[in-house]
Design a protein around this motif. Structure first.
Motif, PDB file in Angstrom:
ATOM      1  N   TYR A  76       0.856  -1.188   0.000  1.00 16.99           N
ATOM      2  CA  TYR A  76       0.000   0.000   0.000  1.00 16.99           C
ATOM      3  C   TYR A  76       0.890   1.236   0.000  1.00 16.99           C
ATOM      4  O   TYR A  76       1.792   1.362   0.813  1.00 16.99           O
ATOM      5  N   LEU A  77       0.620   2.144  -0.921  1.00 10.17           N
ATOM      6  CA  LEU A  77       1.419   3.367  -1.012  1.00 10.17           C
ATOM      7  C   LEU A  77       0.535   4.581  -0.753  1.00 10.17           C
ATOM      8  O   LEU A  77      -0.585   4.657  -1.239  1.00 10.17           O
ATOM      9  N   SER A  78       1.077   5.505   0.025  1.00 14.53           N
ATOM     10  CA  SER A  78       0.331   6.750   0.217  1.00 14.53           C
ATOM     11  C   SER A  78       1.328   7.863   0.473  1.00 14.53           C
ATOM     12  O   SER A  78       2.436   7.608   0.941  1.00 14.53           O
ATOM     13  N   CYS A  79       0.958   9.103   0.156  1.00 13.11           N
ATOM     14  CA  CYS A  79       1.894  10.156   0.505  1.00 13.11           C
ATOM     15  C   CYS A  79       1.253  11.396   1.099  1.00 13.11           C
ATOM     16  O   CYS A  79       1.881  12.426   1.206  1.00 13.11           O
ATOM     17  N   GLU A  80       0.020  11.292   1.522  1.00 10.65           N
ATOM     18  CA  GLU A  80      -0.577  12.427   2.214  1.00 10.65           C
ATOM     19  C   GLU A  80      -1.185  11.895   3.498  1.00 10.65           C
ATOM     20  O   GLU A  80      -1.839  10.857   3.487  1.00 10.65           O
ATOM     21  N   THR A  81      -0.981  12.610   4.576  1.00 13.63           N
ATOM     22  CA  THR A  81      -1.682  12.262   5.797  1.00 13.63           C
ATOM     23  C   THR A  81      -2.576  13.430   6.152  1.00 13.63           C
ATOM     24  O   THR A  81      -2.121  14.551   6.301  1.00 13.63           O
ATOM     25  N   ILE A  82      -3.867  13.159   6.234  1.00 10.62           N
ATOM     26  CA  ILE A  82      -4.835  14.217   6.508  1.00 10.62           C
ATOM     27  C   ILE A  82      -5.387  13.970   7.903  1.00 10.62           C
ATOM     28  O   ILE A  82      -5.784  12.848   8.224  1.00 10.62           O
ATOM     29  N   TYR A  83      -5.390  15.020   8.736  1.00 10.47           N
ATOM     30  CA  TYR A  83      -5.860  14.806  10.092  1.00 10.47           C
ATOM     31  C   TYR A  83      -7.374  14.825  10.160  1.00 10.47           C
ATOM     32  O   TYR A  83      -8.035  15.613   9.495  1.00 10.47           O
TER      33      TYR A  83
END
Lengths: 380, 402
Positions: free
Chosen positions: B160-167
């Protein structure tokens, strides 16, 4: 009858007229009245506002109902100029705007504001570099139309909006009267602060329109009175008209999904065939135009004569914009594009709706061929 | 490369050892309710993660909705890729290019729960770091404070790839902390109080006191609209509309004017408590803020609270009006609250209400009449409305007009 003058006005949808009649008859209360009849009207009005907002992807509080495109444009421009005059004195617009923008600007010039009118290229398009060059320290407002009403050219709204990210003190107004329902205009993404629309251009009723005013933007009201529409636009609300407009916009947006390809085909067919006809100059550049307008000239034949000749065949088109066609002045947009006056003088505008078909286009082409031949013989 | 799922990290749920499954289920319910207009979405929940599988729904429209759900600590749009190095490289670069702006810095965080994978975290970091550096102009590494953190998770089933973390909104899933009754007046404060109660996981039902003809249908509509707004968080809200005219008229006859407000509040609380009892709630929530008006002084609260020993929770008690207004704006209730219609609290306001009422005195004034039958009657005649967010129900008659 073939109606190819949809940029002047459109025929209201039957469903829209039904709503208007039913509301005028059954829910005629004043939304400001305290009784139940008033509160029903108020509910209808607020539902119309919500539907408009959803269709335009903005907040309900950002929609101000007006009497149409002219009022919306005047309100946006003068309202902003008066509100922010302490911030600066300079306004920017293009040289191909609708008179409800350009004349409003001229009026402001008389009141001491300075206005820069941007040139356009040969396709009628404003250049972003020109916008940037025109910006001064005291610039408070830029007004650029989305789709030109005479030639159909789509202006670089996204790019101007992007540029203005660097200038948070400059408001951005877009006259979207011609574009709405045909071209996407994501107001929030493009950084638009105010946007004018008019219902009768998308099968709603004359005398109804709206101005999107982004949350946080203040405007000095032009109409004083009962403080309706968040104190920004006084006057008893036209509930039936507002609901009719919301319905017309919904139906237009729904028709767009299927209709836009068909409309493009009709436009392309017309432009291709005109290209093959001798002595016809097409002004609408298909790559840079909205799919509903085709503007062309038949040099040597006065456009007014041409219009009446087509009318005898029950075909309705127009000379440039409906607003200026009675004054017999050549198209301002075409002149700004560098088209010589005699050619601009013989320009004709065909404007389509989702109701128009390819068969109608074929019939119009044949009629135009006949009319051109006949008139050429007479005029020469 | 388009996101195909959104990975959700839980908030404090993680702390709640044994109740965890219940919390996860409540959160799943909240997510499901919030995304009801996206029928193709699938939700997969496990003990430590939740995935919203998009199935071609528009992720950009879903993200703002997730931001409002209590119990979510953070979330990341992600792509699921086969555990094949080359395919992962392509996906990583695609994903990265979507948000990268010239001159930004990055780092790679790898988690490898599938320990059998051929490369270890160190090797994965190197491999993907090099791949991005080679293919992205002007990119620099910054492991301490990167602009972009590309996360790679190697799990059993896939990478799994992701590059944004949103609170997210934090808090606890609505309904995980029991049920309480919210006294909803139509003003600015009470919806905010309800919102904050939901933030800590309370499930709420709203109670509104309606006094026709002294208040109009529109003030009721206002409360319905506020409830709709609150229902966006919980998916559904039950609204109790209590007919209050008769009691208000009796109070006016029975109690001296300067004490009428205190008695009114006491009877409202009694009625709310009886409804709470019947609906099996555990507390009553009010929007009171200390000292804001005559009924919200400590003396008043003391005299009013006398009628029940059910916990009366006042989430706004220490807040200033400006703070409350700020939240009301954020949760989109302010514009509804400031519509100018009378509610039952404003219409019967005496010219000089006691700001320091005495409990004994108000008890004395009330002692000449037994209010119980009136309370019974009001509760029995209470109208129950089930409100869904953006409910079209009462506009149905208008539907054809639009």
């Amino acid at each position: 009858m073939i109606y190819f003058d949809n940029s002047a006005t459109t025929k209201p949808y039957a469903e829209v007229l039904d709503s208007f009649f039913k509301i005028s008859n059954d829910f005629f209360g004043n939304p400001s009245s305290l009784h139940g009849l008033g509160s029903q009207s108020e509910k209808l009005l607020s539902q119309a506002r919500i539907q408009m907002a959803n269709l335009l992807n903005v907040k309900p509080g950002e929609i101000i109902f007006t009497s149409g495109g002219t009022e919306s444009n005047n309100f946006a421009i003068k309202g902003a100029a008066f509100m922010y005059k302490k911030r600066g004195n300079h306004l920017i617009t293009s040289s191909v705007e609708h008179p409800s923008v350009s004349k409003a600007m001229e009026q402001l010039e008389e009141l001491g504001f300075e206005v820069t009118y941007l040139p356009v290229d040969k396709n009628g398009k404003v250049q972003v570099e020109d916008v940037e060059r025109a910006i001064r320290k005291d610039t408070i407002l830029i007004s650029v139309m989305h789709v030109n009403n005479e030639v159909g050219t789509v202006q670089p709204i996204r790019e101007v909006g992007k540029l203005l990210e660097k200038y948070p003190n400059i408001l951005f107004h877009v006259d979207a009267v011609q574009g709405i329902g045909k071209m996407d205009l994501p107001l929030k993404d493009f950084g638009v602060d105010m946007c004018s629309i008019s219902a009768h251009k998308f099968h709603g009723l004359k005398g109804t329109g709206a101005l999107f005013v982004r949350e946080g933007v203040g405007l000095t009201p032009l109409l004083s009175g009962g403080e309706q529409e968040r104190n920004m636009r006084s006057g008893t609300e036209n509930v039936a008209g507002a609901v009719a407009m919301a319905k017309a916009l919904r139906m237009t947006m729904e028709k767009k999904e299927k209709g836009i390809e068909k409309m493009k085909n009709v436009q392309r067919g017309l432009i291709d065939d005109f290209g093959e006809m001798e002595g016809i100059i097409v002004h609408t550049q298909i790559e840079s135009a909205s799919p509903h307008i085709v503007n062309f000239s038949v040099p040597g034949i006065k456009s007014e004569v041409f219009i009446h000749a087509l009318e005898q065949e029950h075909i309705f088109v127009s000379t440039t914009s409906a607003c200026s066609s009675k004054k017999k002045s050549p198209s301002k947009t075409l002149l700004a594009m560098g088209v010589p006056e005699p050619i601009a003088d013989s320009s004709i505008r065909i404007s389509l709706s989702y109701e128009n078909t390819e068969e109608e286009a074929a019939a119009v082409l044949n009629a135009i061929k006949r009319v051109v031949n006949k008139l050429r013989k007479v005029m020469n | 490369m388009k996101y195909d799922r959104i990975l959700i990290r839980y908030g404090e749920i993680t702390l709640k050892g044994r109740n965890r499954n219940k919390f996860v289920e409540k959160l799943r319910g909240s997510v499901k309710a919030a995304l009801v207009s996206f029928p193709r979405v699938k939700i997969e929940a496990s003990r430590d993660r939740m995935y919203v599988i998009l199935n071609e729904e528009n992720g950009d429209e879903i993200i703002p909705l997730l931001k409002g759900i209590f119990g979510i600590y953070s979330f990341s749009p992600a792509v699921k890729v086969e555990k094949d190095i080359e395919k992962m490289k392509v996906a990583a670069l695609d994903l990265f290019a979507k948000i990268y702006k010239k001159g930004q810095t990055f780092k790679i965080t790898t988690k490898r729960s599938d320990k059998s994978f051929q490369l270890n975290t160190e090797e994965l970091n190197h491999l993907f770091g090099a791949h991005l550096l080679i293919n992205t102009p002007e990119l620099k590494v910054n492991v301490k404070n990167p602009d972009i953190d590309l996360r790679i998770e190697i799990r059993e089933d896939a990478a799994y790839l992701s590059c944004e973390t949103i609170y997210g909104a934090g808090g606890l899933p609505v309904g995980s902390s029991g049920k309480a009754m919210l006294m909803l007046s139509g003003g600015i404060d009470s919806p905010v109080a309800g919102h904050l109660a939901m933030k800590r996981g309370m499930g709420i039902e709203a109670i509104h006191f309606f006094s026709p003809p002294y208040t109009s249908e529109r003030s009721k509509q206002k409360v319905i609209d506020l409830s709709k707004q609150l229902a966006k968080v919980s998916g559904m809200l039950t609204l109790h509309v209590v007919p209050f005219t008769e009691i208000q008229e009796i109070i006016r006859k029975q109690v001296p004017e300067n004490y009428s407000m205190t008695t009114t509040r006491r009877l409202m609380l009694k009625i709310a408590d009886e409804i709470r009892n019947r609906r099996k709630g555990l507390a009553i929530i009010t929007g009171e803020s200390l000292g804001q008006v005559a009924s919200q002084t400590l003396e008043s609260m003391y005299a009013i609270n006398d009628v029940t020993n059910t916990p009366v929770l006042r989430p706004l008690i220490t807040m200033d009006k400006t703070e409350i207004i700020k939240i009301a704006k954020e949760i989109n209730t302010l514009d509804i609250s400031i519509r100018p219609f009378e509610d039952c609290c404003t219409i019967f306001v005496p010219s000089s209400p006691k700001t320091k009422p005495k409990k004994e005195k108000v008890q004395f004034y009330e002692s000449f009449l037994d209010f119980t039958p009136f309370i019974e009657k009001a509760v029995n005649e209470t109208e129950l409305i089930h409100i869904k967010p953006e409910s079209q129900k009462e506009e149905d008659s208008f539907h054809e007009l639009f």
